[in-house]
Design a protein around this motif. Structure first.
Motif, PDB file in Angstrom:
ATOM      1  N   VAL A 181      36.590  37.492  62.894  1.00  0.00           N
ATOM      2  CA  VAL A 181      35.830  36.560  63.733  1.00  0.00           C
ATOM      3  C   VAL A 181      36.785  35.607  64.445  1.00  0.00           C
ATOM      4  N   LEU A 182      37.769  35.105  63.719  1.00  0.00           N
ATOM      5  CA  LEU A 182      38.722  34.171  64.291  1.00  0.00           C
ATOM      6  C   LEU A 182      39.534  34.817  65.409  1.00  0.00           C
ATOM      7  N   ALA A 183      39.956  36.058  65.216  1.00  0.00           N
ATOM      8  CA  ALA A 183      40.710  36.759  66.263  1.00  0.00           C
ATOM      9  C   ALA A 183      39.858  36.933  67.517  1.00  0.00           C
ATOM     10  N   GLY A 184      38.594  37.281  67.334  1.00  0.00           N
ATOM     11  CA  GLY A 184      37.707  37.411  68.478  1.00  0.00           C
ATOM     12  C   GLY A 184      37.487  36.090  69.189  1.00  0.00           C
ATOM     13  N   ALA A 185      37.344  35.007  68.414  1.00  0.00           N
ATOM     14  CA  ALA A 185      37.138  33.695  69.012  1.00  0.00           C
ATOM     15  C   ALA A 185      38.354  33.260  69.821  1.00  0.00           C
ATOM     16  N   ARG A 186      39.547  33.525  69.280  1.00  0.00           N
ATOM     17  CA  ARG A 186      40.763  33.143  69.996  1.00  0.00           C
ATOM     18  C   ARG A 186      40.908  33.931  71.305  1.00  0.00           C
ATOM     19  N   SER A 187      40.509  35.192  71.281  1.00  0.00           N
ATOM     20  CA  SER A 187      40.663  36.016  72.484  1.00  0.00           C
ATOM     21  C   SER A 187      39.709  35.576  73.587  1.00  0.00           C
ATOM     22  N   ALA A 188      38.577  34.985  73.190  1.00  0.00           N
ATOM     23  CA  ALA A 188      37.578  34.607  74.195  1.00  0.00           C
ATOM     24  C   ALA A 188      37.642  33.139  74.566  1.00  0.00           C
ATOM     25  N   GLY A 189      37.963  32.283  73.578  1.00  0.00           N
ATOM     26  CA  GLY A 189      37.865  30.853  73.823  1.00  0.00           C
ATOM     27  C   GLY A 189      39.179  30.134  73.945  1.00  0.00           C
ATOM     28  N   GLY A 190      40.275  30.833  73.672  1.00  0.00           N
ATOM     29  CA  GLY A 190      41.575  30.170  73.744  1.00  0.00           C
ATOM     30  C   GLY A 190      41.594  28.966  72.831  1.00  0.00           C
ATOM     31  N   GLU A 191      42.059  27.847  73.347  1.00  0.00           N
ATOM     32  CA  GLU A 191      42.118  26.613  72.573  1.00  0.00           C
ATOM     33  C   GLU A 191      40.884  25.748  72.784  1.00  0.00           C
ATOM     34  N   ARG A 192      39.977  26.187  73.657  1.00  0.00           N
ATOM     35  CA  ARG A 192      38.800  25.363  73.930  1.00  0.00           C
ATOM     36  C   ARG A 192      37.875  25.292  72.724  1.00  0.00           C
ATOM     37  N   THR A 193      37.624  26.424  72.102  1.00  0.00           N
ATOM     38  CA  THR A 193      36.738  26.468  70.950  1.00  0.00           C
ATOM     39  C   THR A 193      37.547  26.206  69.690  1.00  0.00           C
ATOM     40  N   ARG A 194      37.167  25.170  68.972  1.00  0.00           N
ATOM     41  CA  ARG A 194      37.854  24.829  67.729  1.00  0.00           C
ATOM     42  C   ARG A 194      37.215  25.572  66.570  1.00  0.00           C
ATOM     43  N   VAL A 195      38.016  25.925  65.572  1.00  0.00           N
ATOM     44  CA  VAL A 195      37.530  26.655  64.397  1.00  0.00           C
ATOM     45  C   VAL A 195      37.926  25.866  63.150  1.00  0.00           C
ATOM     46  N   VAL A 196      36.933  25.590  62.302  1.00  0.00           N
ATOM     47  CA  VAL A 196      37.140  24.828  61.067  1.00  0.00           C
ATOM     48  C   VAL A 196      36.724  25.680  59.881  1.00  0.00           C
ATOM     49  N   ALA A 197      37.537  25.663  58.820  1.00  0.00           N
ATOM     50  CA  ALA A 197      37.163  26.292  57.552  1.00  0.00           C
ATOM     51  C   ALA A 197      36.517  25.241  56.666  1.00  0.00           C
ATOM     52  N   LEU A 198      35.263  25.465  56.301  1.00  0.00           N
ATOM     53  CA  LEU A 198      34.538  24.578  55.400  1.00  0.00           C
ATOM     54  C   LEU A 198      34.601  25.210  54.018  1.00  0.00           C
ATOM     55  N   CYS A 199      35.387  24.624  53.136  1.00  0.00           N
ATOM     56  CA  CYS A 199      35.720  25.272  51.860  1.00  0.00           C
ATOM     57  C   CYS A 199      34.837  24.755  50.730  1.00  0.00           C
ATOM     58  N   HIS A 200      33.863  25.542  50.323  1.00  0.00           N
ATOM     59  CA  HIS A 200      33.127  25.221  49.097  1.00  0.00           C
ATOM     60  C   HIS A 200      34.044  25.404  47.895  1.00  0.00           C
ATOM     61  N   ASN A 201      34.829  26.453  47.917  1.00  0.00           N
ATOM     62  CA  ASN A 201      35.909  26.657  46.951  1.00  0.00           C
ATOM     63  C   ASN A 201      37.125  27.107  47.750  1.00  0.00           C
TER      64      ASN A 201
END
Length: 367
Positions: free
Chosen positions: A107-127
């Motif tokens: 998912v992250l690779a796809g997001a980077r290919s489409a959104g570049g640096e515009r779309t931010r990605v955060v990992a929400l860690c329950h564990n």
């Protein structure tokens, strides 16, 4: 800000699905258009021996929910990531297990290919890492944490673990206390006066939860007429706990109720007990203290993870050391001192979720 939450939602069961759903509702209420990208198949059955889904939702479902992700369809991971990046400003990957990481990397690779640096990605860690981990788990989670723009963890301990795995050159993880996301159980049954002489452990039975410690402590510290109900999914079956109960002379005092407990059955289960016991060896964050308090019950818990943060010692519960049979036995003995169950029950107050959620949303967006 347009937000996409990638995580479990109904028909998946339990706290993870409730948290994702409630977070989506809260973000939308705060003015952030939100979608949920849930799973069609989250884990292989061999890696999650319990029941993964339920028929009835345990809270209000979130309307803008898609269920396209599947662990066995890697061809879809990249495509979903591209779509999420094109449509949103922030993508949140909710991490419960390293088993999810390969899909999240796609998912992250796809997001980077489409959104570049515009779309931010955060990992929400329950564990950040599992309580019972394998060597490959560290490599998988490190690969994810080093590729996302930010990390949110539910305790300072977990944030420190994530920071160490990311290494130098990254922003420090944001810490936010896990907010209340309790199942909709229907009408709460007010506890009747008097004692039931019964204790309750509720949840998945795995080694880190310390049920074996509780059984030994029950034999050593509780009055002979006090019984225990262990209700939840037993990973590996009930044979080990039943054998231990027999060895300790507790066979007629321990009820092992194997299987997921639906939300509508919780009020009756709580009404039949004096206190919930959480004998965890390790923990991150849990809803079980708040859930017990919602039903008017005090809690006997270890000081593992964030459990102790929500128990007021000798007011609405008792605390003891993790993994310590003698200390838990002393706590059980203290709990059943004359008048103590009624006094501790009188100190219980349901949690107010609003300040927790307001702070949580703010910190997530800051991450």
């Amino acid at each position: 800000m347009r937000v996409a939450l990638v995580g479990p939602a109904h028909p998946y069961k339990g706290g993870g699905a409730r948290h994702t759903t409630e977070l989506a509702h809260r973000l939308r209420a705060a003015g952030h258009p939100t979608v949920v990208e849930s799973w069609r198949a989250q884990y292989p059955a061999a890696l999650y021996p319990g029941t993964q889904t339920v028929d009835e939702p345990e809270g209000e479902p979130y309307p803008d929910t898609r269920r396209d992700l599947a662990w066995y369809r890697p061809d879809g991971w990249w495509r979903i990531g591209r779509r999420l990046a094109r449509e949103n400003d922030l993508v949140v990957l909710t991490l419960f297990s390293p088993v999810q990481v390969p899909a999240y990397l796609g998912v992250l690779a796809g997001a980077r290919s489409a959104g570049g640096e515009r779309t931010r990605v955060v990992a929400l860690c329950h564990n950040v890492l599992p309580h019972e981990r394998r060597a490959v788990d560290v490599s998988l989670v490190r690969a994810l944490l080093r590729r996302v723009d930010g990390v949110l963890a539910h305790s300072h301990e977990q944030a420190g673990l994530a920071e160490g795995m990311r290494g130098a050159g990254f922003d420090a993880p944001v810490t936010a206390a896990l907010p209340p996301h309790l199942p909709a159980t229907g009408a709460v049954v007010p506890p009747a006066p008097g004692e039931r002489r019964n204790l309750l452990f509720l949840g998945i039975v795995r080694p880190y939860k310390g049920v074996d410690v509780l059984l030994r402590a029950l034999a050593a510290g509780a009055p002979d007429d006090v019984t225990l109900t262990v209700a939840g999914e037993f990973w590996g079956g009930t044979a080990e706990q039943a054998a231990l109960a027999g060895e300790l002379g507790l066979a007629d005092r321990v009820r092992l109720r194997d299987g997921y407990v639906p939300a509508e059955e919780l009020p009756g289960l709580y009404a039949a007990t004096d206190a919930v016991v959480l004998p965890y060896r390790t923990a991150t964050a849990s809803q079980n203290v708040w859930l017990a308090h919602e039903h008017g019950l005090p809690v006997i818990a270890t000081r593992a993870g964030a459990l102790a943060d929500h128990v007021r010692e000798d007011v609405d519960g008792l605390l003891c050391a993790p993994g310590d049979v003698d200390d838990l036995a002393r706590a059980l003995d203290r709990f059943y001192a004359p008048g103590a169950p009624e006094r501790l029950r009188a100190g219980v107050r349901p949690v107010d979720p609003e300040p927790f959620w307001a702070d949580y949303v703010d910190r997530l967006l800051a991450a």
